[in-house]
Each structure stands twice: as C-alpha cells, then as structure tokens.
Write a protein that holds these residues in place. Structure first.
Motif, short mmCIF file in Angstrom:
data_model
loop_
_atom_site.label_atom_id
_atom_site.label_comp_id
_atom_site.label_asym_id
_atom_site.label_seq_id
_atom_site.Cartn_x
_atom_site.Cartn_y
_atom_site.Cartn_z
N THR A 1 1.25 -1.52 -0.05
CA THR A 1 -0.07 0.01 -0.10
C THR A 1 0.93 1.02 -0.12
O THR A 1 1.08 2.62 -0.58
N GLY A 2 1.97 1.28 1.01
CA GLY A 2 3.10 2.43 0.98
C GLY A 2 3.67 2.52 -0.48
O GLY A 2 3.92 3.26 -1.11
N VAL A 3 3.79 1.63 -1.22
CA VAL A 3 4.01 1.32 -2.75
C VAL A 3 3.41 2.11 -3.88
O VAL A 3 3.59 3.10 -4.24
N ASP A 4 2.17 1.70 -3.43
CA ASP A 4 1.32 2.96 -4.79
C ASP A 4 0.89 3.79 -3.85
O ASP A 4 0.97 4.36 -5.09
N GLN A 5 1.05 4.54 -2.62
CA GLN A 5 1.12 6.11 -2.79
C GLN A 5 2.27 6.34 -2.80
O GLN A 5 2.35 7.67 -3.12
N PHE A 6 3.29 5.96 -3.16
CA PHE A 6 4.64 6.60 -3.67
C PHE A 6 4.43 6.23 -4.35
O PHE A 6 4.98 7.56 -5.47
N ILE A 7 3.97 5.88 -5.80
CA ILE A 7 3.95 5.70 -6.77
C ILE A 7 2.51 6.97 -7.44
O ILE A 7 3.01 7.72 -8.34
N GLN A 8 1.38 7.10 -6.65
CA GLN A 8 1.05 8.00 -6.63
C GLN A 8 0.95 9.71 -5.98
O GLN A 8 0.55 10.53 -7.13
N GLY A 9 2.35 9.90 -5.78
CA GLY A 9 3.22 10.71 -5.25
C GLY A 9 2.57 11.11 -4.05
O GLY A 9 3.40 12.56 -3.84
N ASP A 10 2.03 10.86 -2.92
CA ASP A 10 1.58 10.64 -1.73
C ASP A 10 2.75 10.91 -0.81
O ASP A 10 2.90 9.11 -0.07
N PHE A 11 4.15 11.35 -0.42
CA PHE A 11 5.46 11.18 -0.42
C PHE A 11 5.27 11.09 1.77
O PHE A 11 5.65 9.62 2.49
N ASP A 12 4.20 11.76 1.72
CA ASP A 12 4.11 11.83 3.55
C ASP A 12 3.18 10.65 3.69
O ASP A 12 3.82 9.87 4.55
N LYS A 13 2.71 9.99 2.96
CA LYS A 13 1.38 8.42 3.32
C LYS A 13 2.13 7.66 2.99
O LYS A 13 2.33 6.74 4.01
N ALA A 14 2.68 7.67 1.99
CA ALA A 14 4.37 5.91 1.77
C ALA A 14 4.53 6.49 2.72
O ALA A 14 4.93 5.26 3.47
N SER A 15 5.27 7.12 3.76
CA SER A 15 6.50 6.80 4.61
C SER A 15 5.72 6.49 5.71
O SER A 15 6.05 5.29 6.66
N GLN A 16 4.27 6.64 6.01
CA GLN A 16 3.94 6.47 7.26
C GLN A 16 3.71 4.98 7.12
O GLN A 16 3.70 4.12 8.12
N LEU A 17 2.99 4.68 5.43
CA LEU A 17 2.50 2.91 6.08
C LEU A 17 3.84 2.22 5.95
O LEU A 17 3.40 1.09 6.58
N VAL A 18 4.75 2.79 5.40
CA VAL A 18 6.12 2.02 5.49
C VAL A 18 7.07 1.86 6.65
O VAL A 18 6.68 0.74 6.79
N TYR A 19 6.54 2.97 7.91
CA TYR A 19 6.72 2.51 9.07
C TYR A 19 6.00 1.64 10.06
O TYR A 19 5.77 0.59 10.73
N GLN A 20 4.66 1.97 9.69
CA GLN A 20 3.79 0.75 10.03
C GLN A 20 4.60 -0.65 9.31
O GLN A 20 3.98 -1.98 10.83
N SER A 21 4.15 -1.07 8.52
CA SER A 21 4.68 -2.39 7.59
C SER A 21 6.01 -2.91 8.42
O SER A 21 6.16 -4.14 8.74
N MET A 22 6.99 -1.51 8.67
CA MET A 22 8.44 -2.41 9.39
C MET A 22 7.97 -2.32 10.64
O MET A 22 8.99 -3.63 11.04
N GLN A 23 7.32 -1.95 11.42
CA GLN A 23 7.29 -2.24 12.50
C GLN A 23 6.83 -3.90 13.16
O GLN A 23 7.42 -4.98 13.45
N LEU A 24 5.47 -3.58 12.07
CA LEU A 24 5.24 -5.43 11.93
C LEU A 24 6.22 -6.44 11.54
O LEU A 24 6.00 -7.17 12.71
N ALA A 25 7.11 -6.24 10.57
CA ALA A 25 8.23 -7.08 10.22
C ALA A 25 9.05 -7.03 11.04
O ALA A 25 10.02 -8.60 11.21
#
Length: 659
Positions: free
Chosen positions: A77-101
């Motif tokens: 989902t973060g990748v999708d937001q990155f492609i859409q150009g919403d870098f802030d949202k992408a960063s938030q999702l990435v950090y959330q995914s990495m906490q679980l990972a």
C-alpha cells in the motif's frame, strides 16, 4: 550531473518490484495460499499498471491471517502511495509495515520498506540519506538469501552510490550483482549492465562503457523492456559523442528519439545533438537543437536549464558573439548560485572571465575574478577534507586488520606453548611461522606509516598552495596590480595583454592541478611569469636571469616548487631592500642528477626567518626526507646564507620516484 541523474533514476526507480512470468505465477498459485497469490500478482504490476497493483493488493487484504502478511499488505500500500506521489502517506505506511516485519523477522518486507524510503529521499533530492537507507535495505535482504531480491537491492544501492559521485564503489557493487545473476533474471541483468555502462559514460571512459551497453541492449530487447530502450540508446549516443564518432552518435540519437518517453526526455536528446554538432564545429546546427532544448526546459522549469545556457554560451563564444554569450552566462550563474551548484558555477566563472578578458573589460573581470577565486578555494578545501576522511577510513581499517592479526599471532603462540611437549619440531615450525607473521606485520605497519606521512606532506603542499595563493591574490594586491594594468591597457594593450596572460597562468597553475608533480618546462614558465610580473609591479628594482641546460625538460619535480622558491626570494629577499637585487635560476645536469639553484642578492635570512622557515621550505625538506627512504639515491635540499642573500640548491636523481 543533473542531466545524468534525471535519466539514470528512470532506470532504477522501481527496481524493488517483482517481475515473475505469468506462467510462473499460475503454477505457484496452485501451491500457495490466496494471500501469497494476490500479493505476488500485486508486485508484478508495480512496473506495469498501478491500478492492477491496487486491485490485487486489496484482494490480498481479505486473506490476511497473521502479522507478517499484514506487514506485506501495508508495505505494498505504501508502494502504491509512492507511485501516486503522496510521499508522506507512503512513509507512514512503510514505517507501520516495518514495525510488524521486525516482530516477525520478515527481512524482505523490512528491505522493501527501506527501499521505498530511499526512493522518497531520492525524489526529494537528499541523495546521501537515500544512499544510507538503500544500504540498510541491501543489508536486510542479504539475510534472506533471496537472490532475485538481492540482485534488485544491489542495483538500487549501486545507483545511489553513483548519484553521490562514488563511482568506483558503485561499479564494485554493480559487479558484485553479476554474481547473483540467474536464469530468468535477464531483465534485471539488462538494467544492471546498462547502469554500469552509464557510469563509465559519466566517468568519460567511453570505450569501457560500450561492451556493457551492447550486452544490455541484447538483454533488454530479449525481455522486451521497451521502457528502458531510450536510456540504453541515449547512453550509446553519449559514448559515441565522447569518442568523436559522428555517424554512430547520430544513429543512436535517432533510436533514442524513437523511444523517448516524453517531452522532458526529448529535450535531452536535443541537448546531445547540440553537443555533437558543437564538437564538430557545425555551430548553426548546434544552436538550432539547443534552442529547442532551452525552449522546453524553460517551459518545464527544468533543473538542467543552467547547463543549456553554458553550452549556448560556448557555441556563441566559438562564433565570436561574446556579448550574446555573456547574457546566457549571467542567467546560468544566477541559477547555479540559487541552487548552490558549485562545480557548474565554477565553469560559468571560467567562461565569463575568458569573455571579459577578450573584451578587455577590467571592471567586470575583477568583480567575477574575486568570486571565482573564493569558490575555487572552497572546492579545493572540500576535496582535501574528503581525501583525508577517505584515508583515515582506510588507515583505521588496516590498523584494525593489523590488530586482529597480532591477536591471532598471540593465540597461536599460546597454543604452541601449550602443546610444546607434543614435539619440538612442531613447536619450532609454529615459532618460525609466528616470527614470519610478526615480521610481515611490522613491515606492513612501517609501510602504512610511511604512506600516511607522505599523504600528510601532500596535504601540506596543498595548504601551502592555497596560502601562497591567498597571499598572492590578496584583494588589495589584486586591486593594485590589475588597477595599474587597466591604465596600461588603454595606452599599450599588447604589453598589458601579455601580463594578464602571465597572471592567469600562475593562478591556473595554483588552482587547477591535481598531480603531485609537474614537468620542469611548465615550472620554468610559471617562475618566469611570476618574476616578470613582480619586476613590473615591485617598488624595488628586480633583475632576474633563468638559465636551463637540461636536455629533457619533461623531467617531473614537485609541482609549484620553482615558482614558490623564486617567490620566497622576492618576498624575503628583494622586497623592501633598498636598491632591490638580482635573482638567478639555473637548472643543470651531471650524469643522472638534476641540480636546481635559486640564488638571490636580497636581504638574507634574519633570526626570525631562520626560526620560522614557513610551510613552503619545510614541506619540501620533509618531503624529500621521506621520499629518500624509498629511493636508492637521495635528493638533497640545501639553503646557504651568503653575505648578500640566500642560495637554495636542490639535487635530485633523474629517476627519483614520488609515489
């Protein structure tokens, strides 16, 4: 550099994406659960179709059964937001995914997260942070032993290194990536080899670039990776422009234009056409293509607009239109100052100073000359700091390795002593082995210390050059010297022109040489230029004579040495002495020795100057003292005090080694 980055990123920006074949996915889907099937399908469409990426990722959401799968869904989902150009949202999702990972030790998802963050920083222009994050992504994926993912991470990390001008390190990682090639990775192989070719193009090693580009073209055509054809052909054209092969360059420029993704890329094609025709002195064609490039870049407010203006100025200069060239250079300087592009700013200063010099416009020349000197000194100092940092890093690494080997030696000796009773022969062998390694370690440490001393001396040489230059180009002195010359230009331009040339040659010699040595011929010219200028500007009478009987004027000696020796003679001997004095410079040879003598009839050395030789003299004395340790025959540096003045005598073997 901006032009290269724009195109270079295009080839790696989505390198973290999966690219399995459709048949492979169908076969695997029979063996995998629904989540894995849809997650892998979603990854497949990262490069191809963002809508399909979103669709399959949302389908996978319904089948999430654990935290690991939840992390995989969120990172996509973060990748999708990155492609859409919403870098802030992408960063938030990435950090959330990495906490679980992190909890589930899903290193692949952690790596993907850092790869996305790296690309976000890249798009924001923070290339150093992008490099750091990309390295973390690579370190994590290496824990998985997943060769396809490792290959992609290596491509990304190598690219961030290249962006930060770390070409050798980038090439090293690209070549490491070749170890992870596998059947079915032709697509990734094509990208990696293309990036290798791109790197050699940027380094202007055009012949080295061609084999990688040729292999890359074959692989990209094989995998029908049309989105990368443009970049591959653009690199070919750059290489052939560099190799002065007009027909090949035109052929590949036409191919690149055929596959150009859009207006922003077509402007680069026009820019290369302009460079090609400028190189072959077809200024009309060069101007035509560059005007098209400028029009597009001005409309897009492109970051490389300043480089367009520089090339246009060069074309106009070559056509003799200096005033028109000035207008473009003023625009370029404004852009480079705003964007803090120091290297390009320095190039602009070089060109505009040349124009003002041609037009004998002293007032404007002086204005830009001061800015030019300050910038060149700043760039030079930064290069020294980076070099010192690199040496310190390598020194600490070698020091650490030396300590480890020493510890291993102690362990071996202890083990040998423990087992001494088992056999005197075994003990003797171990003892001899330990002695051998101890000797080698001592030898290596001594060599390292010598290298470090040499580097320190080289740094002193650089400091000396800058200090001498700053003193020589003190704003008051420059103003007086060129002020005098400006009135002369009005009265007798030819003589003043010659003086200006000499002045610029000295400045250029001080600023723009990276070599540790220079030929005698060049240094004689520097000394003559300096003495000639001092003779016309010094309040005291100065007479000088240069005698050279050397058969080979290409013999190398430490750079700026002659100029600095005669400068010392003027500054500490002739200047301020009533009645002035004479300076004699002689170069002779006796067998396989070269002898340099600088003899002045100045004030001589006082107690103050005897106790403070200055960095110039002490640096040369220390330099030869250190280099003598590695040369069979010694160089000798002597200073002799006379009744009137000082005599410096330097004797150097012709085969003397400086490195």
């Amino acid at each position: 550099m901006n032009r290269f980055l724009l195109i270079f990123l295009f080839s790696v920006v989505h390198a973290f994406a999966q690219k399995p074949s459709d048949d492979a996915l169908k076969n695997k889907s029979k063996q995998k659960g629904a989540f894995e099937k849809y997650n892998e399908l979603a990854w497949k469409y990262v490069n191809k179709d963002p809508d399909s990426l979103y669709y399959f990722n949302e389908l996978s959401k319904k089948y999430i059964e654990n935290e690991e799968q939840k992390g995989k869904y969120i990172v996509l989902t973060g990748v999708d937001q990155f492609i859409q150009g919403d870098f802030d949202k992408a960063s938030q999702l990435v950090y959330q995914s990495m906490q679980l990972a992190v909890k589930t030790k899903d290193y692949k998802t952690i790596s993907s997260g850092y790869a996305i963050l790296s690309k976000i920083k890249n798009m924001e222009g923070n290339f150093e942070e992008s490099e750091r994050l990309s390295k973390i992504a690579l370190d994590n994926i290496l824990k998985t032993k997943n060769n396809p993912a490792i290959l992609k991470a290596i491509i990304n990390y190598g690219s961030t290194l290249i962006q930060n001008n770390k070409y050798e390190e980038g090439i090293k990682y690209y070549k490491l990536g070749e170890q992870y090639f596998y059947k079915g990775s032709e697509y990734e192989q094509g990208i990696l080899l293309m990036n290798l070719g791109s790197t050699f193009v940027v380094k202007k090693e055009y012949q080295n670039a061609l084999p990688y580009l040729e292999k890359s073209e074959q692989l990209l055509l094989l995998t029908k990776a049309e989105s990368f054809y443009y970049k591959c052909y653009e690199n070919f054209s750059e290489a052939y422009v560099g190799l002065n092969n007009k027909s090949k360059a035109e052929y590949y420029l036409a191919k690149a234009a055929q596959y150009s993704p859009g207006e922003a890329y077509m402007t680069h094609i026009n820019y290369i056409y302009a460079r090609l025709y400028y190189q072959f002195r077809d200024y009309s064609k060069a101007k035509h293509y560059l005007q098209q490039s400028i029009a597009t870049d001005e409309k897009l407010n492109a970051s490389n607009l300043g480089e367009d203006y520089i090339l246009m100025a060069e074309i106009l200069n070559a056509s003799g239109s200096y005033t028109d060239a000035d207008a473009y250079l003023h625009r370029a300087i404004s852009i480079f100052k705003k964007n803090n592009e120091e290297e390009n700013l320095k190039i602009s200063y070089d060109l505009i100073l040349k124009n003002y010099f041609q037009k004998e416009n002293i007032k404007e020349y002086l204005q830009y000359y001061q800015d030019h000197i300050q910038l060149a000194t700043k760039i030079d100092n930064r290069a020294n700091i980076l070099a010192l940092h690199d040496l310190d890093k390598r020194y600490k690494t070698l020091e650490k390795e030396s300590k480890i080997k020493t510890q291993q030696l102690e362990i071996q000796k202890a083990q040998t002593n423990k087992n001494y009773a088992l056999g005197g022969i075994a003990f003797l062998a171990m003892l001899l082995g330990g002695s051998f390694w101890f000797f080698k370690n001592r030898q290596k440490t001594t060599k390292l210390a010598t290298q470090n001393t040499l580097f320190s001396l080289q740094q002193n040489m650089r400091i000396m050059e800058l200090q001498n230059l700053n003193q020589q180009l003190d704003s008051h002195d420059v103003k007086n010297l060129l002020g005098d010359m400006s009135s002369e230009i009005q009265e007798k331009a030819p003589d003043s022109y010659k003086k200006m040339i000499k002045f610029l040659n000295i400045t250029k010699a001080s600023l723009y040489q990276d070599s540790f040595t220079d030929p005698v011929e060049k240094q004689l010219q520097q000394a003559e230029d300096f003495l000639s200028l001092q003779q016309s500007s010094l309040a005291e009478p100065l007479h000088y004579h240069i005698e050279n009987t050397l058969k080979d004027n290409q013999i190398e000696i430490p750079r700026l040495m002659l100029k600095n020796l005669v400068e010392n003679a003027v500054k500490h001997g002739i200047k301020g002495k009533e009645g002035g004095g004479n300076i004699t410079v002689s170069l002779t040879e006796d067998g396989h020795f070269l002898t340099i003598i600088v003899d002045d009839t100045g004030k001589g050395r006082t107690l103050k100057t005897l106790s403070n030789k200055g960095i110039g003299i002490s640096t040369y004395q220390n330099l030869f003292a250190t280099l003598n340790q590695k040369n069979k025959e010694n160089a000798v540096f002597e200073m002799t005090d006379k009744k009137q003045g000082v005599k410096v005598t330097i004797t150097i073997p012709k085969n003397y080694q400086y490195s």
